[in-house]
Design a protein around this motif. Sequence first.
Motif, short mmCIF file in Angstrom:
data_model
loop_
_atom_site.label_atom_id
_atom_site.label_comp_id
_atom_site.label_asym_id
_atom_site.label_seq_id
_atom_site.Cartn_x
_atom_site.Cartn_y
_atom_site.Cartn_z
N ASP A 1 0.83 -1.21 0.00
CA ASP A 1 0.00 0.00 0.00
C ASP A 1 0.86 1.25 0.00
N GLU A 2 1.96 1.23 0.72
CA GLU A 2 2.86 2.39 0.76
C GLU A 2 3.52 2.61 -0.60
N ARG A 3 3.92 1.52 -1.23
CA ARG A 3 4.54 1.64 -2.56
C ARG A 3 3.53 2.18 -3.56
N LEU A 4 2.32 1.68 -3.54
CA LEU A 4 1.31 2.16 -4.48
C LEU A 4 0.92 3.61 -4.20
N SER A 5 0.91 4.01 -2.94
CA SER A 5 0.61 5.40 -2.59
C SER A 5 1.66 6.33 -3.18
N ALA A 6 2.92 5.93 -3.11
CA ALA A 6 4.01 6.74 -3.67
C ALA A 6 3.86 6.84 -5.18
N ILE A 7 3.51 5.76 -5.83
CA ILE A 7 3.35 5.78 -7.28
C ILE A 7 2.12 6.58 -7.67
N ARG A 8 1.05 6.45 -6.91
CA ARG A 8 -0.17 7.23 -7.17
C ARG A 8 0.13 8.73 -7.05
N ALA A 9 0.87 9.12 -6.02
CA ALA A 9 1.23 10.54 -5.84
C ALA A 9 2.07 11.03 -7.01
#
Length: 93
Positions: free
Chosen positions: A25-33
Amino acid sequence: MPIVGPTELEERTQLPRSGRPAPADERLSAIRAFVDEEVGTYLATHAEHLYPDRLVARLRCLGTFGAAVPESHGGGNWSAPGTARLSYELARG
Protein backbone atom coordinates in the motif's frame (compact mmCIF):
# COMPACT_ATOMS: atom_id res chain seq x y z
CA MET A 1 17.43 16.86 -20.32
CA PRO A 2 19.64 15.97 -17.32
CA ILE A 3 18.23 14.18 -14.32
CA VAL A 4 17.19 16.75 -11.75
CA GLY A 5 17.81 16.60 -8.03
CA PRO A 6 15.15 15.64 -5.53
CA THR A 7 12.00 17.71 -5.44
CA GLU A 8 9.61 18.07 -2.54
CA LEU A 9 7.40 15.37 -4.09
CA GLU A 10 10.36 13.01 -4.46
CA GLU A 11 11.19 13.46 -0.78
CA ARG A 12 7.57 12.75 0.22
CA THR A 13 7.32 9.67 -1.99
CA GLN A 14 10.79 8.23 -1.45
CA LEU A 15 10.59 4.59 -0.50
CA PRO A 16 12.50 3.36 2.57
CA ARG A 17 16.13 2.39 2.08
CA SER A 18 16.10 -0.25 4.81
CA GLY A 19 16.83 -3.03 2.34
CA ARG A 20 13.31 -4.41 2.76
CA PRO A 21 10.50 -3.49 0.38
CA ALA A 22 7.92 -1.06 1.67
CA PRO A 23 4.43 -2.46 2.27
CA ALA A 24 2.45 -2.75 -0.98
CA ASP A 25 0.00 0.00 0.00
CA GLU A 26 2.86 2.39 0.76
CA ARG A 27 4.54 1.64 -2.56
CA LEU A 28 1.31 2.16 -4.48
CA SER A 29 0.61 5.40 -2.59
CA ALA A 30 4.01 6.74 -3.67
CA ILE A 31 3.35 5.78 -7.28
CA ARG A 32 -0.17 7.23 -7.17
CA ALA A 33 1.23 10.54 -5.84
CA PHE A 34 3.84 10.57 -8.61
CA VAL A 35 1.20 10.00 -11.30
CA ASP A 36 -1.20 12.56 -9.82
CA GLU A 37 1.35 15.29 -9.22
CA GLU A 38 3.98 14.88 -11.93
CA VAL A 39 2.97 12.88 -14.98
CA GLY A 40 0.13 15.04 -16.28
CA THR A 41 2.06 18.26 -15.74
CA TYR A 42 5.12 16.87 -17.48
CA LEU A 43 3.16 15.59 -20.47
CA ALA A 44 1.28 18.88 -20.81
CA THR A 45 4.48 20.92 -20.91
CA HIS A 46 6.83 18.76 -22.99
CA ALA A 47 6.74 17.82 -26.64
CA GLU A 48 5.46 14.31 -27.27
CA HIS A 49 8.52 13.27 -29.30
CA LEU A 50 10.97 14.00 -26.45
CA TYR A 51 12.19 11.15 -24.26
CA PRO A 52 10.88 11.73 -20.71
CA ASP A 53 14.21 11.42 -18.83
CA ARG A 54 12.81 12.97 -15.66
CA LEU A 55 9.81 10.64 -15.51
CA VAL A 56 11.95 7.58 -16.22
CA ALA A 57 14.37 8.57 -13.45
CA ARG A 58 11.47 8.90 -11.00
CA LEU A 59 9.99 5.57 -12.08
CA ARG A 60 13.36 3.97 -11.44
CA CYS A 61 13.55 5.53 -7.96
CA LEU A 62 10.07 4.25 -7.19
CA GLY A 63 11.07 0.71 -8.11
CA THR A 64 8.60 0.22 -10.93
CA PHE A 65 11.01 -1.36 -13.43
CA GLY A 66 11.84 -4.34 -11.24
CA ALA A 67 8.51 -4.65 -9.48
CA ALA A 68 7.78 -8.22 -10.60
CA VAL A 69 11.38 -9.41 -10.31
CA PRO A 70 12.05 -11.66 -7.28
CA GLU A 71 13.72 -9.97 -4.33
CA SER A 72 16.56 -12.50 -4.52
CA HIS A 73 17.47 -10.98 -7.90
CA GLY A 74 17.24 -7.36 -6.74
CA GLY A 75 13.62 -6.75 -7.63
CA GLY A 76 10.58 -5.59 -5.74
CA ASN A 77 8.98 -9.03 -5.43
CA TRP A 78 5.51 -7.65 -6.15
CA SER A 79 2.68 -10.14 -6.39
CA ALA A 80 0.71 -10.52 -9.63
CA PRO A 81 -2.24 -8.50 -8.22
CA GLY A 82 0.20 -5.85 -6.97
CA THR A 83 1.83 -5.61 -10.37
CA ALA A 84 -1.61 -5.25 -11.96
CA ARG A 85 -2.43 -2.42 -9.53
CA LEU A 86 0.90 -0.79 -10.38
CA SER A 87 0.08 -0.98 -14.11
CA TYR A 88 -3.34 0.51 -13.45
CA GLU A 89 -1.90 3.46 -11.53
CA LEU A 90 0.69 4.17 -14.23
CA ALA A 91 -1.93 3.91 -16.98
CA ARG A 92 -4.03 6.60 -15.30
CA GLY A 93 -1.28 9.12 -16.07
